[in-house]
Scaffold this motif. Structure first.
Motif, PDB file in Angstrom:
ATOM      1  N   ALA A 182      -5.855   0.156   0.005  1.00 44.69           N
ATOM      2  CA  ALA A 182      -6.574  -1.108   0.184  1.00 44.69           C
ATOM      3  C   ALA A 182      -5.686  -2.225   0.704  1.00 44.69           C
ATOM      4  CB  ALA A 182      -7.203  -1.540  -1.139  1.00 44.69           C
ATOM      5  N   PHE A 183      -4.372  -2.119   0.510  1.00 42.14           N
ATOM      6  CA  PHE A 183      -3.501  -3.225   0.887  1.00 42.14           C
ATOM      7  C   PHE A 183      -2.478  -2.753   1.888  1.00 42.14           C
ATOM      8  CE2 PHE A 183      -4.583  -4.023  -3.652  1.00 42.14           C
ATOM      9  CZ  PHE A 183      -5.515  -4.984  -3.383  1.00 42.14           C
TER      10      PHE A 183
ATOM     11  N   GLY B 222       0.795  -1.226   0.000  1.00 40.96           N
ATOM     12  CA  GLY B 222       0.000   0.000   0.000  1.00 40.96           C
ATOM     13  C   GLY B 222       0.825   1.272   0.000  1.00 40.96           C
TER      14      GLY B 222
ATOM     15  N   GLY C 254      -2.417  -0.775  -4.200  1.00 39.21           N
ATOM     16  CA  GLY C 254      -3.118  -0.320  -3.006  1.00 39.21           C
ATOM     17  C   GLY C 254      -2.726   1.075  -2.565  1.00 39.21           C
TER      18      GLY C 254
END
Length: 188
Positions: free
Chosen positions: A180-181, A69, A175
């Motif tokens: 998101a990651f 991310g 991400g």
């Protein structure tokens, strides 16, 4: 300690990192992880999932890195990799990593495989896409947090593929932009 050398056309990164125990190991408690230093991630061909060949304390392995991310990567180290390296949680290990010469075919999850088998048009486009495109489609599907979202993504993937769309649209595989990651949280 970091240094870089080039072998077979791919940059090779060498670094030391502490093997961290995940706070929530999602089932199998016998795995560790490391977050790659920025300089090591910078030598890789992409910010999303990418496969590497490497060593831990001289023990060879092949693995897929996950995006963190922050335009970097993290590595999941299973029990077999830890045993081969003679390493345990909390140990500082020596890593050498390099991108693979050719990205291997990703393992297709059962739900997506079944959906592709049911849609001739989607399967034809799927088989005609690049390996990296398939990696991204699968990553988009398996990154869903809820079962209903995952089912919806499988259906959408087949619809989009059947209409000729070869790459997943509007998905940030790193991400970074969506945040998101991220790597797991380390146990305290």
């Amino acid at each position: 300690m970091e240094d870089f050398e080039v072998k077979t056309g791919n940059p090779k990164s060498r670094f030391e990192a502490k093997l961290l125990r995940p706070a929530k190991p999602d089932g199998d408690a016998c795995w560790a992880f490391v977050i790659l230093p920025g300089a090591a991630s910078d030598t890789l061909p992409r910010r999303g999932r990418t496969s590497i060949d490497g060593t831990i304390n001289g023990a060879p392995f092949r693995a897929m890195l996950e995006p963190d991310g922050n335009l970097g990567h993290w590595l999941r180290i299973d029990a077999a990799m830890m045993a081969a390296a003679g390493a345990e949680f909390g140990d500082v290990a020596v890593f050498e990593v390099a991108p693979v010469d050719e990205e291997p075919e990703p393992e297709v999850p059962d739900d997506l495989r079944d959906a592709l088998a049911a849609s001739h048009e989607a399967r034809v486009v799927w088989e005609d896409t690049t390996t990296l495109a398939r990696v991204d489609w699968i990553h988009w599907i398996v990154s869903a947090k809820q079962a209903a979202t995952r089912r919806k993504r499988v259906d959408e993937a087949c619809d989009k593929l059947a209409s000729g769309q070869r790459r997943v649209c509007c998905f940030d595989p790193s991400g970074h932009y969506s945040k998101a990651f991220k790597p797991p949280k380390a146990a305290g």
